[in-house]
Design a protein around this motif. Structure first.
Motif, mmCIF file in Angstrom:
data_model
loop_
_atom_site.group_PDB
_atom_site.id
_atom_site.type_symbol
_atom_site.label_atom_id
_atom_site.label_comp_id
_atom_site.label_asym_id
_atom_site.label_seq_id
_atom_site.Cartn_x
_atom_site.Cartn_y
_atom_site.Cartn_z
ATOM 1 N N SER A 35 0.742 -1.190 0.018
ATOM 2 C CA SER A 35 0.002 -0.082 -0.013
ATOM 3 C C SER A 35 0.749 1.392 -0.092
ATOM 4 O O SER A 35 0.260 2.302 -0.813
ATOM 5 N N THR A 36 2.033 1.151 0.852
ATOM 6 C CA THR A 36 2.980 2.567 0.811
ATOM 7 C C THR A 36 3.337 2.690 -0.855
ATOM 8 O O THR A 36 3.420 3.814 -1.172
ATOM 9 N N VAL A 37 4.069 1.496 -1.337
ATOM 10 C CA VAL A 37 4.501 1.775 -2.649
ATOM 11 C C VAL A 37 3.438 2.342 -3.596
ATOM 12 O O VAL A 37 3.760 3.196 -4.481
ATOM 13 N N LYS A 38 2.243 1.961 -3.697
ATOM 14 C CA LYS A 38 1.205 2.222 -4.364
ATOM 15 C C LYS A 38 0.636 3.736 -4.099
ATOM 16 O O LYS A 38 0.592 4.775 -5.035
ATOM 17 N N LEU A 72 2.831 5.982 -2.769
ATOM 18 C CA LEU A 72 3.912 6.657 -3.291
ATOM 19 C C LEU A 72 3.828 7.224 -4.841
ATOM 20 O O LEU A 72 4.200 8.404 -5.432
ATOM 21 N N ALA A 73 3.547 5.939 -5.507
ATOM 22 C CA ALA A 73 3.483 6.221 -7.006
ATOM 23 C C ALA A 73 2.727 7.058 -7.449
ATOM 24 O O ALA A 73 2.772 8.047 -8.370
ATOM 25 N N GLY A 74 1.368 6.843 -7.034
ATOM 26 C CA GLY A 74 0.250 7.923 -7.098
ATOM 27 C C GLY A 74 0.596 9.013 -6.981
ATOM 28 O O GLY A 74 0.217 10.241 -7.741
ATOM 29 N N ALA A 75 1.110 9.560 -5.575
ATOM 30 C CA ALA A 75 1.412 10.863 -5.249
ATOM 31 C C ALA A 75 2.587 11.506 -6.119
ATOM 32 O O ALA A 75 2.551 12.854 -6.029
ATOM 33 N N ALA A 76 3.469 10.736 -6.492
ATOM 34 C CA ALA A 76 4.771 11.212 -7.162
ATOM 35 C C ALA A 76 4.456 11.498 -8.580
ATOM 36 O O ALA A 76 4.679 12.641 -9.270
ATOM 37 N N PHE A 77 3.675 10.726 -9.246
ATOM 38 C CA PHE A 77 3.745 10.470 -10.632
ATOM 39 C C PHE A 77 2.292 11.155 -11.220
ATOM 40 O O PHE A 77 2.416 11.463 -12.369
ATOM 41 N N LEU A 125 10.073 0.844 -8.305
ATOM 42 C CA LEU A 125 10.354 0.845 -9.846
ATOM 43 C C LEU A 125 9.234 0.055 -10.710
ATOM 44 O O LEU A 125 8.763 0.823 -11.853
ATOM 45 N N GLU A 126 9.134 -0.878 -10.301
ATOM 46 C CA GLU A 126 7.629 -1.635 -11.001
ATOM 47 C C GLU A 126 6.460 -0.983 -11.029
ATOM 48 O O GLU A 126 5.960 -0.702 -12.268
ATOM 49 N N ALA A 127 6.018 -0.325 -9.890
ATOM 50 C CA ALA A 127 4.692 0.610 -9.908
ATOM 51 C C ALA A 127 4.970 1.874 -10.754
ATOM 52 O O ALA A 127 4.074 2.213 -11.557
ATOM 53 N N VAL A 149 -1.763 8.705 4.570
ATOM 54 C CA VAL A 149 -2.349 9.099 3.508
ATOM 55 C C VAL A 149 -1.506 10.088 2.565
ATOM 56 O O VAL A 149 -0.976 10.862 3.336
ATOM 57 N N PRO A 150 -1.233 9.713 1.487
ATOM 58 C CA PRO A 150 0.015 10.412 0.751
ATOM 59 C C PRO A 150 -0.395 11.911 0.470
ATOM 60 O O PRO A 150 0.570 12.726 0.497
#
Ligand code: NAD
Length: 520
Positions: free
Chosen positions: A287-290, A292-297, A325-327, A461-462
Protein backbone atom coordinates in the motif's frame (compact mmCIF):
# COMPACT_ATOMS: atom_id res chain seq x y z
CA UNK A 1 -27.34 28.06 -22.75
CA UNK A 2 -23.71 28.75 -22.06
CA UNK A 3 -22.46 32.06 -23.36
CA UNK A 4 -18.71 31.76 -22.91
CA UNK A 5 -18.16 30.42 -26.43
CA UNK A 6 -15.74 27.57 -25.58
CA UNK A 7 -18.22 24.74 -25.89
CA UNK A 8 -16.70 23.67 -29.21
CA UNK A 9 -13.87 21.85 -27.46
CA UNK A 10 -15.66 20.57 -24.45
CA UNK A 11 -18.37 18.78 -26.38
CA UNK A 12 -16.05 16.52 -28.37
CA UNK A 13 -15.28 13.10 -26.87
CA UNK A 14 -11.69 13.58 -27.92
CA UNK A 15 -10.55 16.90 -29.28
CA UNK A 16 -9.76 17.15 -32.93
CA UNK A 17 -7.72 19.97 -34.39
CA UNK A 18 -9.68 22.83 -35.85
CA UNK A 19 -10.39 22.48 -39.53
CA UNK A 20 -7.88 24.51 -41.52
CA UNK A 21 -9.02 28.06 -42.06
CA UNK A 22 -11.06 28.05 -38.84
CA UNK A 23 -9.53 30.43 -36.36
CA UNK A 24 -9.50 29.46 -32.68
CA UNK A 25 -12.19 31.10 -30.54
CA UNK A 26 -11.32 34.11 -28.43
CA UNK A 27 -11.53 33.58 -24.68
CA UNK A 28 -14.00 36.14 -23.38
CA UNK A 29 -13.80 38.55 -20.50
CA UNK A 30 -16.70 38.69 -18.05
CA UNK A 31 -17.43 42.29 -17.10
CA UNK A 32 -20.61 43.46 -15.41
CA UNK A 33 -22.51 40.30 -16.35
CA UNK A 34 -21.52 40.30 -20.03
CA UNK A 35 -19.11 37.98 -21.81
CA UNK A 36 -17.23 40.25 -24.17
CA UNK A 37 -14.31 40.11 -26.57
CA UNK A 38 -11.31 42.12 -25.48
CA UNK A 39 -10.27 45.09 -27.58
CA UNK A 40 -6.60 44.31 -26.95
CA UNK A 41 -4.04 43.75 -29.67
CA UNK A 42 -2.08 41.31 -27.51
CA UNK A 43 -3.14 37.68 -27.49
CA UNK A 44 -1.63 34.42 -26.23
CA UNK A 45 -2.34 30.94 -27.59
CA UNK A 46 -4.01 28.43 -25.29
CA UNK A 47 -2.38 25.15 -26.33
CA UNK A 48 -3.36 21.50 -25.89
CA UNK A 49 -0.27 20.08 -24.12
CA UNK A 50 -0.77 16.61 -25.63
CA UNK A 51 -0.86 17.84 -29.25
CA UNK A 52 0.32 21.50 -29.36
CA UNK A 53 -2.94 22.37 -31.15
CA UNK A 54 -4.04 25.93 -30.48
CA UNK A 55 -7.37 25.63 -28.66
CA UNK A 56 -8.24 29.27 -28.18
CA UNK A 57 -6.73 32.75 -28.02
CA UNK A 58 -6.41 34.49 -24.68
CA UNK A 59 -6.50 38.29 -24.51
CA UNK A 60 -4.10 40.31 -22.39
CA UNK A 61 -6.85 42.63 -21.22
CA UNK A 62 -6.31 46.37 -21.47
CA UNK A 63 -6.08 48.70 -18.49
CA UNK A 64 -9.46 50.18 -19.47
CA UNK A 65 -11.03 46.69 -19.40
CA UNK A 66 -9.44 45.94 -16.04
CA UNK A 67 -10.74 49.26 -14.69
CA UNK A 68 -14.24 48.53 -15.94
CA UNK A 69 -14.18 45.12 -14.21
CA UNK A 70 -13.18 46.76 -10.93
CA UNK A 71 -15.82 49.48 -11.40
CA UNK A 72 -18.49 46.85 -12.10
CA UNK A 73 -17.50 44.99 -8.94
CA UNK A 74 -17.52 48.21 -6.90
CA UNK A 75 -20.93 49.19 -8.28
CA UNK A 76 -22.42 45.78 -7.50
CA UNK A 77 -21.11 45.73 -3.91
CA UNK A 78 -23.63 47.92 -1.99
CA UNK A 79 -26.68 45.97 -3.15
CA UNK A 80 -24.99 42.56 -2.90
CA UNK A 81 -23.67 43.10 0.63
CA UNK A 82 -27.15 44.07 1.81
CA UNK A 83 -28.73 41.04 0.10
CA UNK A 84 -29.90 38.64 2.82
CA UNK A 85 -27.43 35.89 3.71
CA UNK A 86 -29.93 33.09 2.92
CA UNK A 87 -30.54 34.66 -0.51
CA UNK A 88 -26.80 34.67 -1.23
CA UNK A 89 -26.59 31.08 0.02
CA UNK A 90 -29.41 30.04 -2.32
CA UNK A 91 -27.29 31.16 -5.28
CA UNK A 92 -24.59 28.75 -4.10
CA UNK A 93 -27.15 25.96 -3.65
CA UNK A 94 -28.15 26.41 -7.28
CA UNK A 95 -24.50 26.76 -8.30
CA UNK A 96 -23.42 23.42 -6.80
CA UNK A 97 -26.26 21.76 -8.71
CA UNK A 98 -25.14 23.34 -12.01
CA UNK A 99 -21.49 22.35 -11.45
CA UNK A 100 -22.60 18.76 -10.82
CA UNK A 101 -24.74 18.79 -13.96
CA UNK A 102 -21.82 20.09 -16.05
CA UNK A 103 -19.09 18.03 -14.38
CA UNK A 104 -18.16 16.02 -17.49
CA UNK A 105 -17.92 19.04 -19.72
CA UNK A 106 -15.87 20.96 -17.15
CA UNK A 107 -13.55 17.96 -16.78
CA UNK A 108 -13.08 17.66 -20.54
CA UNK A 109 -12.15 21.32 -20.72
CA UNK A 110 -9.57 20.81 -17.93
CA UNK A 111 -8.11 17.73 -19.65
CA UNK A 112 -7.80 19.36 -23.06
CA UNK A 113 -6.22 22.56 -21.77
CA UNK A 114 -4.20 21.29 -18.78
CA UNK A 115 -3.34 17.74 -19.84
CA UNK A 116 -4.34 15.71 -16.77
CA UNK A 117 -6.44 12.55 -17.13
CA UNK A 118 -10.22 12.80 -17.15
CA UNK A 119 -10.35 11.09 -13.74
CA UNK A 120 -7.94 13.69 -12.32
CA UNK A 121 -9.87 16.47 -14.06
CA UNK A 122 -13.09 15.31 -12.42
CA UNK A 123 -11.24 15.37 -9.10
CA UNK A 124 -10.11 18.92 -9.89
CA UNK A 125 -13.73 20.03 -10.37
CA UNK A 126 -14.98 17.95 -7.45
CA UNK A 127 -12.50 19.40 -4.93
CA UNK A 128 -13.72 22.86 -5.96
CA UNK A 129 -17.36 21.80 -5.81
CA UNK A 130 -16.83 20.81 -2.17
CA UNK A 131 -15.89 24.42 -1.38
CA UNK A 132 -19.12 25.59 -3.03
CA UNK A 133 -21.01 23.09 -0.85
CA UNK A 134 -19.29 24.54 2.22
CA UNK A 135 -20.23 28.06 1.11
CA UNK A 136 -23.87 26.92 1.36
CA UNK A 137 -23.30 26.61 5.13
CA UNK A 138 -21.45 29.89 5.55
CA UNK A 139 -23.84 31.49 8.06
CA UNK A 140 -22.25 30.11 11.28
CA UNK A 141 -18.82 31.28 10.03
CA UNK A 142 -20.24 34.81 9.69
CA UNK A 143 -21.50 34.91 13.26
CA UNK A 144 -20.07 37.50 15.60
CA UNK A 145 -19.82 37.52 19.41
CA UNK A 146 -21.56 39.42 22.17
CA UNK A 147 -20.75 40.16 25.79
CA UNK A 148 -23.65 41.61 27.72
CA UNK A 149 -23.18 44.32 30.35
CA UNK A 150 -19.49 45.20 29.87
CA UNK A 151 -20.32 48.30 31.90
CA UNK A 152 -23.59 49.41 33.50
CA UNK A 153 -26.23 48.85 30.79
CA UNK A 154 -23.63 48.61 28.02
CA UNK A 155 -23.24 45.65 25.65
CA UNK A 156 -20.28 44.95 23.42
CA UNK A 157 -20.52 42.88 20.26
CA UNK A 158 -18.64 42.10 17.09
CA UNK A 159 -20.05 41.62 13.60
CA UNK A 160 -18.25 40.31 10.51
CA UNK A 161 -18.66 42.39 7.37
CA UNK A 162 -17.44 41.84 3.82
CA UNK A 163 -14.42 43.82 2.62
CA UNK A 164 -15.73 45.08 -0.71
CA UNK A 165 -14.00 44.28 -4.00
CA UNK A 166 -11.51 41.41 -3.71
CA UNK A 167 -9.46 39.62 -6.36
CA UNK A 168 -7.89 36.25 -7.12
CA UNK A 169 -4.89 35.14 -9.21
CA UNK A 170 -4.75 31.46 -10.22
CA UNK A 171 -2.13 28.86 -11.31
CA UNK A 172 -2.37 26.43 -14.22
CA UNK A 173 -2.32 23.17 -12.32
CA UNK A 174 -5.85 23.12 -10.83
CA UNK A 175 -7.80 25.30 -13.27
CA UNK A 176 -11.20 24.47 -11.73
CA UNK A 177 -10.40 23.85 -8.06
CA UNK A 178 -8.34 26.97 -7.33
CA UNK A 179 -10.85 29.53 -8.69
CA UNK A 180 -13.46 27.68 -6.60
CA UNK A 181 -11.24 27.97 -3.51
CA UNK A 182 -11.59 31.72 -3.89
CA UNK A 183 -14.72 33.38 -5.27
CA UNK A 184 -17.55 31.20 -3.87
CA UNK A 185 -16.66 31.96 -0.23
CA UNK A 186 -15.79 35.56 -1.03
CA UNK A 187 -19.08 36.36 -2.74
CA UNK A 188 -21.25 34.37 -0.34
CA UNK A 189 -19.64 36.45 2.44
CA UNK A 190 -20.95 39.53 0.57
CA UNK A 191 -17.89 40.67 -1.41
CA UNK A 192 -17.64 41.22 -5.14
CA UNK A 193 -14.81 39.64 -7.10
CA UNK A 194 -12.34 40.08 -9.96
CA UNK A 195 -10.78 36.77 -11.04
CA UNK A 196 -7.67 36.26 -13.14
CA UNK A 197 -7.44 32.62 -14.28
CA UNK A 198 -4.14 31.13 -15.42
CA UNK A 199 -3.35 32.30 -18.92
CA UNK A 200 -2.46 28.72 -19.87
CA UNK A 201 -5.82 27.09 -19.16
CA UNK A 202 -8.58 29.66 -18.65
CA UNK A 203 -11.45 27.58 -20.04
CA UNK A 204 -12.73 25.95 -16.86
CA UNK A 205 -12.71 29.25 -14.96
CA UNK A 206 -14.68 30.93 -17.74
CA UNK A 207 -17.22 28.13 -17.82
CA UNK A 208 -17.49 28.20 -14.01
CA UNK A 209 -18.12 31.94 -14.15
CA UNK A 210 -20.83 31.35 -16.75
CA UNK A 211 -22.49 28.78 -14.49
CA UNK A 212 -22.28 31.19 -11.54
CA UNK A 213 -24.18 33.78 -13.58
CA UNK A 214 -26.79 31.16 -14.43
CA UNK A 215 -27.07 30.25 -10.76
CA UNK A 216 -28.25 33.81 -10.13
CA UNK A 217 -25.14 35.75 -9.19
CA UNK A 218 -26.11 39.34 -10.04
CA UNK A 219 -24.11 41.15 -12.70
CA UNK A 220 -20.84 42.64 -11.52
CA UNK A 221 -20.55 40.37 -8.47
CA UNK A 222 -18.06 38.13 -10.31
CA UNK A 223 -15.87 39.48 -13.11
CA UNK A 224 -13.17 37.64 -15.07
CA UNK A 225 -10.19 39.44 -16.57
CA UNK A 226 -7.47 37.63 -18.51
CA UNK A 227 -3.82 38.46 -18.79
CA UNK A 228 -0.48 37.95 -17.14
CA UNK A 229 1.92 40.32 -15.38
CA UNK A 230 0.22 43.61 -16.24
CA UNK A 231 -3.18 42.57 -14.91
CA UNK A 232 -1.51 41.23 -11.77
CA UNK A 233 0.34 44.51 -11.21
CA UNK A 234 -2.89 46.47 -11.68
CA UNK A 235 -4.60 44.18 -9.16
CA UNK A 236 -1.81 44.72 -6.62
CA UNK A 237 -1.91 48.50 -7.00
CA UNK A 238 -5.62 49.24 -7.46
CA UNK A 239 -6.89 51.11 -4.37
CA UNK A 240 -10.44 49.76 -4.75
CA UNK A 241 -9.35 46.12 -4.41
CA UNK A 242 -9.16 45.32 -0.71
CA UNK A 243 -7.72 41.80 -0.69
CA UNK A 244 -5.82 39.45 -2.99
CA UNK A 245 -5.80 35.66 -3.01
CA UNK A 246 -2.91 34.10 -4.90
CA UNK A 247 -1.99 30.49 -5.66
CA UNK A 248 1.13 29.72 -7.67
CA UNK A 249 4.90 29.71 -7.64
CA UNK A 250 7.26 31.19 -5.03
CA UNK A 251 8.66 33.86 -7.32
CA UNK A 252 5.31 35.28 -8.44
CA UNK A 253 3.71 34.86 -5.01
CA UNK A 254 6.45 36.61 -3.01
CA UNK A 255 6.40 39.47 -5.49
CA UNK A 256 2.60 39.79 -5.34
CA UNK A 257 2.59 39.52 -1.55
CA UNK A 258 5.11 42.36 -1.22
CA UNK A 259 3.47 44.59 -3.82
CA UNK A 260 -0.09 43.96 -2.58
CA UNK A 261 0.85 44.53 1.07
CA UNK A 262 2.74 47.70 0.15
CA UNK A 263 -0.52 48.98 -1.35
CA UNK A 264 -2.27 48.28 1.96
CA UNK A 265 -4.13 45.09 1.00
CA UNK A 266 -4.70 41.83 2.74
CA UNK A 267 -2.86 39.15 0.79
CA UNK A 268 -2.95 35.37 1.19
CA UNK A 269 -0.47 33.55 -1.05
CA UNK A 270 -0.19 29.79 -1.43
CA UNK A 271 3.27 29.12 -2.82
CA UNK A 272 5.49 26.29 -4.04
CA UNK A 273 6.22 23.03 -2.29
CA UNK A 274 8.55 20.12 -1.75
CA UNK A 275 6.46 17.48 -0.04
CA UNK A 276 8.23 14.61 1.69
CA UNK A 277 6.95 11.15 2.47
CA UNK A 278 8.72 9.52 5.42
CA UNK A 279 8.63 5.74 5.11
CA UNK A 280 9.26 3.80 8.31
CA UNK A 281 10.70 0.28 8.06
CA UNK A 282 7.48 -1.19 9.49
CA UNK A 283 5.21 0.33 6.80
CA UNK A 284 3.14 -2.00 4.65
CA UNK A 285 5.09 -2.37 1.41
CA UNK A 286 2.26 -2.81 -1.12
CA UNK A 287 0.00 0.00 0.00
CA UNK A 288 2.90 2.39 0.68
CA UNK A 289 4.48 1.85 -2.74
CA UNK A 290 1.11 2.29 -4.45
CA UNK A 291 0.49 5.52 -2.51
CA UNK A 292 3.96 6.86 -3.32
CA UNK A 293 3.67 6.14 -7.06
CA UNK A 294 0.25 7.80 -7.27
CA UNK A 295 1.34 10.84 -5.26
CA UNK A 296 4.66 11.32 -7.07
CA UNK A 297 3.69 10.66 -10.68
CA UNK A 298 -0.09 11.25 -10.81
CA UNK A 299 -1.12 14.42 -12.64
CA UNK A 300 2.47 14.34 -14.01
CA UNK A 301 3.72 15.53 -10.61
CA UNK A 302 2.08 18.90 -11.20
CA UNK A 303 0.23 19.04 -7.89
CA UNK A 304 1.29 21.38 -5.13
CA UNK A 305 0.70 18.42 -2.78
CA UNK A 306 2.59 15.90 -4.95
CA UNK A 307 5.14 13.81 -3.07
CA UNK A 308 8.44 14.78 -4.67
CA UNK A 309 10.82 13.40 -2.03
CA UNK A 310 10.62 10.09 -0.16
CA UNK A 311 12.80 9.59 2.91
CA UNK A 312 13.30 5.92 3.75
CA UNK A 313 14.16 5.33 7.39
CA UNK A 314 16.62 2.45 7.38
CA UNK A 315 17.54 3.13 3.74
CA UNK A 316 16.10 2.93 0.22
CA UNK A 317 16.83 -0.78 -0.02
CA UNK A 318 15.69 -3.19 -2.79
CA UNK A 319 12.75 -4.10 -0.55
CA UNK A 320 11.41 -0.62 -1.41
CA UNK A 321 13.12 0.25 -4.70
CA UNK A 322 12.09 -2.88 -6.62
CA UNK A 323 8.32 -2.62 -6.13
CA UNK A 324 8.46 1.18 -6.45
CA UNK A 325 10.23 0.99 -9.81
CA UNK A 326 7.78 -1.66 -10.94
CA UNK A 327 4.82 0.53 -9.95
CA UNK A 328 6.37 3.52 -11.73
CA UNK A 329 7.04 1.52 -14.91
CA UNK A 330 3.49 0.21 -15.01
CA UNK A 331 1.99 3.70 -15.34
CA UNK A 332 0.74 4.41 -18.82
CA UNK A 333 1.56 7.74 -20.44
CA UNK A 334 -1.08 9.01 -22.80
CA UNK A 335 -3.21 12.01 -23.70
CA UNK A 336 -5.50 12.68 -20.76
CA UNK A 337 -8.71 11.86 -22.63
CA UNK A 338 -7.50 8.39 -23.67
CA UNK A 339 -9.12 5.67 -21.55
CA UNK A 340 -5.90 3.97 -20.45
CA UNK A 341 -4.03 7.14 -19.48
CA UNK A 342 -2.48 7.21 -16.00
CA UNK A 343 -0.15 10.14 -16.60
CA UNK A 344 -0.73 12.97 -19.06
CA UNK A 345 1.69 15.52 -20.51
CA UNK A 346 3.34 18.38 -18.65
CA UNK A 347 1.91 21.84 -19.19
CA UNK A 348 4.53 23.21 -21.62
CA UNK A 349 7.73 22.32 -23.49
CA UNK A 350 9.56 24.77 -21.19
CA UNK A 351 8.29 23.08 -18.02
CA UNK A 352 9.35 19.70 -19.43
CA UNK A 353 12.79 20.98 -20.44
CA UNK A 354 13.32 22.41 -16.96
CA UNK A 355 12.39 19.11 -15.30
CA UNK A 356 14.74 17.26 -17.66
CA UNK A 357 17.55 19.64 -16.81
CA UNK A 358 17.01 19.06 -13.07
CA UNK A 359 17.05 15.28 -13.61
CA UNK A 360 20.39 15.64 -15.42
CA UNK A 361 21.66 17.88 -12.64
CA UNK A 362 20.71 15.24 -10.05
CA UNK A 363 22.55 12.51 -11.93
CA UNK A 364 25.58 14.77 -12.42
CA UNK A 365 25.73 15.55 -8.71
CA UNK A 366 25.83 11.88 -7.72
CA UNK A 367 22.19 10.75 -7.47
CA UNK A 368 21.44 7.30 -8.93
CA UNK A 369 19.12 7.57 -11.94
CA UNK A 370 17.09 4.40 -11.33
CA UNK A 371 14.31 5.18 -13.78
CA UNK A 372 14.71 7.80 -16.49
CA UNK A 373 11.52 9.13 -18.05
CA UNK A 374 13.28 11.44 -20.48
CA UNK A 375 12.88 10.78 -24.17
CA UNK A 376 9.61 8.85 -23.96
CA UNK A 377 7.44 8.99 -27.06
CA UNK A 378 3.69 8.46 -26.87
CA UNK A 379 2.45 6.99 -30.17
CA UNK A 380 -0.11 9.28 -31.77
CA UNK A 381 0.97 12.17 -29.52
CA UNK A 382 4.59 12.61 -30.54
CA UNK A 383 4.35 16.38 -30.09
CA UNK A 384 3.06 16.14 -26.50
CA UNK A 385 5.07 17.40 -23.52
CA UNK A 386 5.46 13.93 -22.05
CA UNK A 387 7.97 13.07 -19.37
CA UNK A 388 7.85 9.54 -17.97
CA UNK A 389 7.99 8.73 -14.25
CA UNK A 390 11.55 9.24 -13.05
CA UNK A 391 13.16 7.90 -9.88
CA UNK A 392 16.40 9.22 -8.39
CA UNK A 393 18.09 7.34 -5.53
CA UNK A 394 20.74 8.55 -3.09
CA UNK A 395 19.51 12.15 -3.23
CA UNK A 396 20.93 14.46 -0.56
CA UNK A 397 19.67 17.86 0.64
CA UNK A 398 22.48 19.82 -0.99
CA UNK A 399 21.56 18.71 -4.54
CA UNK A 400 19.87 21.18 -6.89
CA UNK A 401 17.32 18.51 -7.94
CA UNK A 402 16.24 18.45 -4.28
CA UNK A 403 16.39 22.17 -3.50
CA UNK A 404 14.33 23.17 -6.56
CA UNK A 405 10.64 22.36 -6.96
CA UNK A 406 10.73 20.21 -10.13
CA UNK A 407 6.92 20.14 -10.56
CA UNK A 408 7.10 17.07 -12.79
CA UNK A 409 6.83 13.27 -12.40
CA UNK A 410 10.14 12.93 -10.58
CA UNK A 411 10.62 11.25 -7.18
CA UNK A 412 13.82 11.90 -5.24
CA UNK A 413 14.55 9.04 -2.83
CA UNK A 414 16.66 9.68 0.25
CA UNK A 415 18.07 7.62 3.11
CA UNK A 416 17.80 8.34 6.84
CA UNK A 417 19.10 6.19 9.70
CA UNK A 418 16.28 7.18 12.08
CA UNK A 419 13.00 9.07 12.34
CA UNK A 420 14.94 11.93 13.95
CA UNK A 421 17.19 12.16 10.90
CA UNK A 422 14.15 12.06 8.61
CA UNK A 423 12.51 14.86 10.59
CA UNK A 424 15.70 16.88 10.28
CA UNK A 425 15.58 16.56 6.50
CA UNK A 426 11.90 17.49 6.24
CA UNK A 427 12.16 20.38 8.69
CA UNK A 428 15.34 21.64 7.02
CA UNK A 429 13.61 22.13 3.67
CA UNK A 430 12.47 25.69 3.00
CA UNK A 431 8.95 24.55 2.05
CA UNK A 432 6.33 23.37 4.53
CA UNK A 433 3.23 22.57 2.51
CA UNK A 434 2.36 18.88 2.98
CA UNK A 435 4.03 15.70 4.22
CA UNK A 436 3.10 12.11 5.02
CA UNK A 437 4.40 9.32 7.21
CA UNK A 438 3.88 5.65 6.40
CA UNK A 439 4.08 3.37 9.42
CA UNK A 440 2.18 0.85 11.53
CA UNK A 441 3.40 2.54 14.70
CA UNK A 442 1.06 4.94 16.45
CA UNK A 443 3.97 6.22 18.50
CA UNK A 444 6.05 7.05 15.42
CA UNK A 445 3.07 8.69 13.70
CA UNK A 446 2.21 10.74 16.77
CA UNK A 447 5.79 11.93 17.20
CA UNK A 448 5.94 12.88 13.51
CA UNK A 449 2.64 14.74 13.66
CA UNK A 450 3.84 16.70 16.64
CA UNK A 451 7.40 17.54 15.56
CA UNK A 452 7.17 18.01 11.81
CA UNK A 453 7.37 21.68 10.81
CA UNK A 454 4.86 21.33 7.97
CA UNK A 455 1.27 22.54 7.82
CA UNK A 456 -0.59 19.51 6.38
CA UNK A 457 0.25 16.01 7.59
CA UNK A 458 -0.88 12.64 6.26
CA UNK A 459 -0.66 9.48 8.35
CA UNK A 460 -0.68 6.62 5.84
CA UNK A 461 -2.43 9.13 3.56
CA UNK A 462 -0.19 10.39 0.76
CA UNK A 463 -1.88 13.65 -0.26
CA UNK A 464 -3.55 15.08 2.86
CA UNK A 465 -5.50 17.95 1.25
CA UNK A 466 -7.89 19.14 3.96
CA UNK A 467 -11.61 19.04 3.26
CA UNK A 468 -13.05 22.53 2.95
CA UNK A 469 -14.54 22.71 6.45
CA UNK A 470 -10.87 22.83 7.48
CA UNK A 471 -8.38 25.17 5.77
CA UNK A 472 -5.46 24.62 3.38
CA UNK A 473 -2.69 25.26 5.87
CA UNK A 474 0.68 25.34 4.14
CA UNK A 475 3.49 26.65 6.36
CA UNK A 476 6.84 28.42 6.09
CA UNK A 477 8.05 28.82 2.50
CA UNK A 478 4.79 27.44 1.12
CA UNK A 479 2.60 30.28 2.34
CA UNK A 480 2.74 34.03 2.79
CA UNK A 481 0.09 35.77 4.83
CA UNK A 482 -1.88 34.98 7.95
CA UNK A 483 -5.33 33.61 7.17
CA UNK A 484 -5.32 30.46 5.01
CA UNK A 485 -7.66 29.60 2.17
CA UNK A 486 -11.15 28.17 2.60
CA UNK A 487 -12.76 26.94 5.82
CA UNK A 488 -13.22 29.30 8.76
CA UNK A 489 -9.92 31.06 8.04
CA UNK A 490 -11.01 31.63 4.44
CA UNK A 491 -14.19 33.38 5.58
CA UNK A 492 -12.19 35.44 8.06
CA UNK A 493 -9.86 36.49 5.26
CA UNK A 494 -12.77 37.80 3.19
CA UNK A 495 -14.45 39.60 6.12
CA UNK A 496 -13.47 42.16 8.70
CA UNK A 497 -14.57 42.35 12.26
CA UNK A 498 -16.42 45.42 13.51
CA UNK A 499 -16.88 45.82 17.25
CA UNK A 500 -19.85 47.77 18.61
CA UNK A 501 -20.24 49.12 22.12
CA UNK A 502 -23.91 50.02 22.69
CA UNK A 503 -25.76 51.84 25.42
CA UNK A 504 -29.53 52.38 25.37
CA UNK A 505 -30.99 54.82 27.88
CA UNK A 506 -32.84 52.77 30.47
CA UNK A 507 -35.67 55.29 30.87
CA UNK A 508 -36.90 54.75 27.29
CA UNK A 509 -38.90 51.66 28.21
CA UNK A 510 -40.73 53.43 31.03
CA UNK A 511 -41.46 56.40 28.74
CA UNK A 512 -43.00 54.12 26.06
CA UNK A 513 -45.25 52.47 28.63
CA UNK A 514 -46.28 55.83 30.07
CA UNK A 515 -47.08 57.17 26.60
CA UNK A 516 -49.15 54.04 25.82
CA UNK A 517 -51.10 54.48 29.09
CA UNK A 518 -52.11 58.09 28.31
CA UNK A 519 -53.11 57.41 24.65
CA UNK A 520 -54.84 54.08 25.45
P1 NAD B 1 2.91 30.88 -11.61
O1 NAD B 1 3.41 31.55 -10.38
O2 NAD B 1 3.80 30.88 -12.79
O3 NAD B 1 1.54 31.56 -12.06
C1 NAD B 1 0.50 31.79 -11.14
C2 NAD B 1 -0.20 33.10 -11.51
O4 NAD B 1 0.70 34.19 -11.29
C3 NAD B 1 -0.66 33.16 -12.95
O5 NAD B 1 -1.97 33.67 -12.98
C4 NAD B 1 0.34 34.08 -13.61
O6 NAD B 1 -0.25 34.85 -14.63
C5 NAD B 1 0.82 34.96 -12.48
N1 NAD B 1 2.23 35.33 -12.61
C6 NAD B 1 3.26 34.50 -12.93
N2 NAD B 1 4.43 35.17 -12.91
C7 NAD B 1 4.14 36.44 -12.59
C8 NAD B 1 4.93 37.62 -12.40
N3 NAD B 1 6.25 37.61 -12.55
N4 NAD B 1 4.31 38.76 -12.06
C9 NAD B 1 2.98 38.78 -11.88
N5 NAD B 1 2.19 37.70 -12.05
C10 NAD B 1 2.75 36.55 -12.39
O7 NAD B 1 2.51 29.40 -11.18
P2 NAD B 1 2.03 28.20 -12.13
O8 NAD B 1 3.21 27.70 -12.89
O9 NAD B 1 0.81 28.56 -12.86
O10 NAD B 1 1.62 27.12 -11.02
C11 NAD B 1 2.51 26.19 -10.47
C12 NAD B 1 3.02 26.63 -9.11
O11 NAD B 1 1.92 26.85 -8.24
C13 NAD B 1 3.86 25.58 -8.41
O12 NAD B 1 4.95 26.23 -7.79
C14 NAD B 1 2.94 24.99 -7.37
O13 NAD B 1 3.57 24.43 -6.24
C15 NAD B 1 2.14 26.17 -7.00
N6 NAD B 1 0.87 25.80 -6.42
C16 NAD B 1 0.70 25.97 -5.08
C17 NAD B 1 -0.48 25.60 -4.48
C18 NAD B 1 -0.68 25.76 -3.01
O14 NAD B 1 -1.81 25.71 -2.58
N7 NAD B 1 0.38 25.97 -2.24
C19 NAD B 1 -1.53 25.07 -5.26
C20 NAD B 1 -1.35 24.95 -6.63
C21 NAD B 1 -0.13 25.33 -7.20
Amino acid sequence: GLSHGLRLFASAASPSPLASGVSPPKVKLLIDGQFIDSATENWLDVVNPATQDVLSRLPLATKAEFDSAVSAAAAAFPKWRSTAVPTRVRVMLKYQELIRANMDELARLVTIEQGKTLADARGDVFRGLEVVETACGIAPYLAGELVENVAGGIDCYSIRQPLGVVAGICPFNFPAMVPLWMFPLAVTAGNTFVLKPSERDPGAAVMLADLAQQAGLPKGVLNVVHGSRDVVNWMCDDPTIRALSFVGSDAAGRYIYARGCAAGKRVQANLGAKNHAVVMPDADVDSTVKALAGAAFGAAGQRCMAISAAVFVGGFTPRWSEPLLEAARSLKLNAGWEKDADVGPMISPEAKARAERLIASGAASGARLLLDGRGVVVPGYEAGNFLGPTVLGGVTPDMECYREEIFGPVLSCMDAPSLDDALQIVNGNEHGNGTAIFTRSGAAARRFQSEVDVGMVGINVPIPVPLPFFSFTGWRGSFAGDLHMYGRAGVQFYTQSKTVTAKWPADDVAAISAAAATTG
